[in-house]
Design an enzyme around this catalytic site. Structure first.
Site, PDB file in Angstrom:
ATOM      1  N   LYS A  54       0.843  -1.206   0.000  1.00 64.03           N
ATOM      2  CA  LYS A  54       0.000   0.000   0.000  1.00 64.03           C
ATOM      3  C   LYS A  54       0.876   1.253   0.000  1.00 64.03           C
ATOM      4  CE  LYS A  54      -3.699  -2.520   2.259  1.00 64.03           C
ATOM      5  NZ  LYS A  54      -4.388  -2.953   3.489  1.00 64.03           N
ATOM      6  N   GLN A  98      -4.401  -1.516   9.682  1.00 63.14           N
ATOM      7  CA  GLN A  98      -4.325  -2.866   9.116  1.00 63.14           C
ATOM      8  C   GLN A  98      -4.888  -3.890  10.099  1.00 63.14           C
ATOM      9  OE1 GLN A  98      -3.447  -3.471   5.971  1.00 63.14           O
ATOM     10  NE2 GLN A  98      -3.723  -5.675   6.183  1.00 63.14           N
ATOM     11  N   ASP A 121     -10.999   2.545   3.999  1.00 61.72           N
ATOM     12  CA  ASP A 121     -11.350   1.123   3.940  1.00 61.72           C
ATOM     13  C   ASP A 121     -12.864   0.945   3.805  1.00 61.72           C
ATOM     14  OD1 ASP A 121      -9.414  -0.908   4.041  1.00 61.72           O
ATOM     15  OD2 ASP A 121      -8.993  -0.547   6.168  1.00 61.72           O
TER      16      ASP A 121
HETATM   17  N1  GUN Z   1      -6.627  -7.020   6.419  1.00 60.86           N
HETATM   18  C1  GUN Z   1      -6.959  -7.808   5.362  1.00 60.86           C
HETATM   19  N2  GUN Z   1      -7.600  -7.101   4.436  1.00 60.86           N
HETATM   20  C2  GUN Z   1      -7.684  -5.832   4.886  1.00 60.86           C
HETATM   21  C3  GUN Z   1      -8.226  -4.631   4.359  1.00 60.86           C
HETATM   22  O1  GUN Z   1      -8.795  -4.592   3.264  1.00 60.86           O
HETATM   23  N3  GUN Z   1      -8.097  -3.525   5.135  1.00 60.86           N
HETATM   24  C4  GUN Z   1      -7.499  -3.565   6.355  1.00 60.86           C
HETATM   25  N4  GUN Z   1      -7.440  -2.434   7.054  1.00 60.86           N
HETATM   26  N5  GUN Z   1      -6.980  -4.648   6.872  1.00 60.86           N
HETATM   27  C5  GUN Z   1      -7.079  -5.775   6.136  1.00 60.86           C
END
Ligand code: GUN
Length: 294
Positions: A54, A98, A121
């Site tokens: 990211k 995350q 998100d």
């Molecule tokens: N962990 C696995 N997928 C995601 C996601 O799309 N966003 C976040 N914040 N954590 C994750």
């Protein structure tokens, strides 16, 4: 029939180019670029890998990006205070925590603490509600990526029967809600099947568009798929290690056999995965535009 393979890597590259062009134009107008903070608690290898991807993409797109690493034993209160700091930071448009978080931290409380206008998100209940009523500002990244793959892959969604396998909050529930909206790239008839469904194959065989987020490697076999269907595989299952020491991945769909029957199919890796990060960037850009238009 041998399916056309939709490359998420290629579609994601196109969208990133579009984002970069827009970011450059906005930078000229406002003398700043979208700001994204990714907060990582602990050192879970999968999470480290996601967050690194990211951040790398955010930098490539010229975003102002911050990687905020916190120790595994950070208190819930300290994490909530950190989020509040970024809620009040005008240089930050998107806040991503995350997941998963360590057990001593209440995940729901943390997600609720993020300002919904910075919730790139789209996990905050305000954004979940906006999506359900068709007023979504941000769409959750993986489902948004699936919709883009269908649209850019030339799949007709209006009037199609979409069958979603899995009812998670991150994929199953939101993609079902996206596809039933009376919108371009949607307007579908939607069925959701899950672990409580009797005879799942009965439904998957009826799908014009089959979206699979079951978390079970090679779960969807050719006999469960209608001839010519569009098959989107959201599964990322680690099934071992390659000789080079990298994680060996398998989707939820038995790709080799299903591709002989489907009309369109996404591979794993290189399908939905690259789209997720790209849609996060698109959401961060949308959050930036929201903030400069206020
Ligand atoms: N962990 C696995 N997928 C995601 C996601 O799309 N966003 C976040 N914040 N954590 C994750």
């Amino acid at each position: 029939m041998t399916a056309k393979i939709i490359s998420g890597t290629e579609v994601a590259r196109q969208i990133r180019e579009e984002i970069l062009t827009e970011v450059k134009a906005l930078e000229k107008m406002y003398n700043k670029t979208p700001g994204l903070v990714t907060i990582l608690v602990g050192e879970n290898p999968a999470s480290v890998s996601y967050v690194t991807g990211k951040q790398k993409t955010a930098k490539e797109l010229g975003f102002h990006s911050i990687q905020d690493n916190q120790p595994m034993d950070i208190s819930e209160e300290d994490l909530l205070n950190l989020i509040e700091k970024y809620n009040n930071d005008d240089s930050i448009n998107g806040i991503l925590v995350q997941l998963p978080l360590p057990k001593h931290i209440n995940e729901t409380k943390v997600l609720y603490a993020i300002n919904p206008d910075k919730d790139v998100d789209a996990f905050h209940p305000v954004n979940v509600g906006r999506l359900v009523i068709g007023e979504g500002v941000f769409l959750p990244c993986t489902p948004a990526g699936i919709q883009e793959l269908l649209v850019r892959g030339g799949v007709e969604t209006s009037g199609a029967h979409v069958v979603v396998v899995g009812r998670s909050n991150i994929v199953g529930k939101p993609i079902a809600n996206i596809m039933l909206q009376k919108d371009k790239g949607a307007n579908s008839t939607v069925t959701v099947v899950h672990t409580g469904t009797k005879d799942i194959a009965k439904y998957t065989r009826m799908a014009d568009i089959l979206i699979v987020a079951a978390g079970r490697p090679n779960y969807i076999t050719a006999d469960m798929v209608k001839e010519g269907a569009a098959v989107i595989d959201v599964g990322v299952n680690r099934i071992g290690t390659t000789p080079e020491g990298k994680a060996k991945l398998a989707g939820d769909v038995d790709f080799e056999n299903v591709k002989e029957k489907a009309g369109i199919i996404t591979p794993v890796p290189g399908g939905v995965g690259p789209m997720t990060i790209t849609m996060l960037m698109k959401n961060t850009l949308a959050a930036f535009k929201l903030s400069v238009n206020k």
